[in-house]
Enzyme design. Structure first.
Site, PDB file in Angstrom:
ATOM      1  N   CYS A 128       0.856  -1.187   0.000  1.00  0.00           N
ATOM      2  CA  CYS A 128       0.000   0.000   0.000  1.00  0.00           C
ATOM      3  C   CYS A 128       0.887   1.230   0.000  1.00  0.00           C
ATOM      4  CB  CYS A 128      -0.838   0.028   1.275  1.00  0.00           C
ATOM      5  SG  CYS A 128      -2.526  -0.409   0.966  1.00  0.00           S
ATOM      6  N   ARG A 147       0.672  16.600  -3.872  1.00  0.00           N
ATOM      7  CA  ARG A 147       1.004  17.541  -4.946  1.00  0.00           C
ATOM      8  C   ARG A 147       2.239  18.382  -4.629  1.00  0.00           C
ATOM      9  NH1 ARG A 147      -2.698  17.068  -8.570  1.00  0.00           N
ATOM     10  NH2 ARG A 147      -1.796  18.768  -9.763  1.00  0.00           N
ATOM     11  N   GLU A 176       1.891  -3.898  -5.610  1.00  0.00           N
ATOM     12  CA  GLU A 176       0.769  -4.828  -5.605  1.00  0.00           C
ATOM     13  C   GLU A 176      -0.445  -4.196  -6.287  1.00  0.00           C
ATOM     14  OE1 GLU A 176       0.174  -6.656  -1.744  1.00  0.00           O
ATOM     15  OE2 GLU A 176      -1.977  -6.764  -2.125  1.00  0.00           O
ATOM     16  N   ARG A 188       6.343  10.873  -5.412  1.00  0.00           N
ATOM     17  CA  ARG A 188       7.428  10.407  -6.271  1.00  0.00           C
ATOM     18  C   ARG A 188       8.611   9.915  -5.428  1.00  0.00           C
ATOM     19  NH1 ARG A 188      11.886  10.967  -9.142  1.00  0.00           N
ATOM     20  NH2 ARG A 188      11.702  10.580 -11.372  1.00  0.00           N
TER      21      ARG A 188
END
Ligand SMILES: [Zn+2]
Length: 301
Positions: free
Chosen positions: A205, A214, A239, A219
């Site tokens: 997760c 944002r 996953e 990233r």
């Protein structure tokens, strides 16, 4: 080691495309949590949690609309997006107060203030495994920090549409990204990872808390998960199904990573396998990314 520069998000992605891809992924792949539940033997504890009302694994419950109206955490107030199985009495409260360090939850401001006077935690309860000027990563073992990990899962379910893990935290490590200041290490986001993933998943997760979205943190989380895979000398993939936001983040990361490699001038030709080895992405993810970028050339050897 990590490039933390925030980048513009992949806003042009067609929403329909994302939804249909997510739907396809959801339809075709059983989650490993479901598979695990079949093998899992701590039924007694699970039953206790379920009947005490604080946890649930009933699909109908999980997909229900959001049940908390507002949540306060640290300096931030948030409006939850989805249902999360907090104890039912909390759904009556106008505000739920979440301690940003131990992630404990309180329905009354005074009770929460009393807790804050006693709570000594200043960072996630694990080893700090990475630090730069701005962020620290902590590795939290679900088995050793069961309550904290369950609290993290409850909190993150407020912002994830399909996550089904709440009580079965033992088989997971939680990689928690924080920003540091004089008051402590503030949780920004995390990803969970199975200690042993038979399917080769490197993320179970993944979530950036909404107050930090944002800003390029998502990233950084994804990049960190691939750095761990590189250290393990393995290829990895998240996953499935991914949340819609997760899918967008991964697509942008995969594209940027591959385009950067192809532009670095170090090779005149390359293969899918080589790109996979360099990035720790699976050949499948490399292949799909190249297909999306329309950059594949087939050659006969
Ligand atoms: Zn606390």
């Amino acid at each position: 080691m990590l490039d933390g520069t925030p980048r513009p998000d992949d806003d042009e992605m067609e929403v329909e495309e994302v939804q249909s891809a997510a739907a396809t992924a959801k339809a075709s792949l059983p989650t490993s949590q479901q598979q695990q539940q079949q093998h899992y033997s701590r039924e007694d504890e699970i039953e206790k949690l379920r009947t005490s009302g604080s946890m649930t694994q009933n699909q109908a419950e999980i997909s229900r609309v959001r049940n908390l109206s507002r949540v306060q955490m640290g300096r931030h107030e948030m409006e939850p997006w989805y249902f999360s199985p907090y104890p039912v009495e909390f759904t009556e409260e106008e505000m739920i107060y979440i301690c940003e360090f131990c992630l404990g939850y309180h329905g009354e401001a005074r009770q929460f203030e009393r807790h804050r006077l006693k709570c000594t935690l200043l960072h996630p309860p694990g080893n700090e495994i990475y630090r730069d000027d701005y962020v620290s990563f902590f590795e939290v073992d679900g088995r050793r920090q069961r309550t904290w990990s369950r609290n993290l899962c409850l909190l993150s379910k407020l912002f994830l549409d399909h996550k089904t893990l709440y009580y079965d935290v033992d088989p997971f490590l939680f990689y928690c990204m924080t920003t540091r200041d004089e008051h402590g290490c503030h949780l920004v986001g995390y990803f969970s990872k199975e200690k042993e993933s038979a399917e080769g998943y490197n993320v179970a997760c993944i979530l950036t808390l909404p107050q930090y979205q944002r800003k390029g943190f998502g990233r950084l989380l994804i990049a960190f998960s691939y750095e761990l895979s590189k250290r393990e000398g393995r290829l990895g993939s998240p996953e499935k199904p991914l949340s819609d936001l997760g899918l967008l983040g991964y697509r942008a990361y995969w594209q940027e990573t591959i385009v950067e490699l192809l532009m670095d001038g170090k090779r005149s030709e390359t293969t899918v396998e080589e790109l996979a080895a360099l990035t720790s992405m699976t050949t499948n993810d490399v292949l799909h990314t190249l297909q999306n970028l329309n950059m594949l050339r087939y050659s006969v050897r």
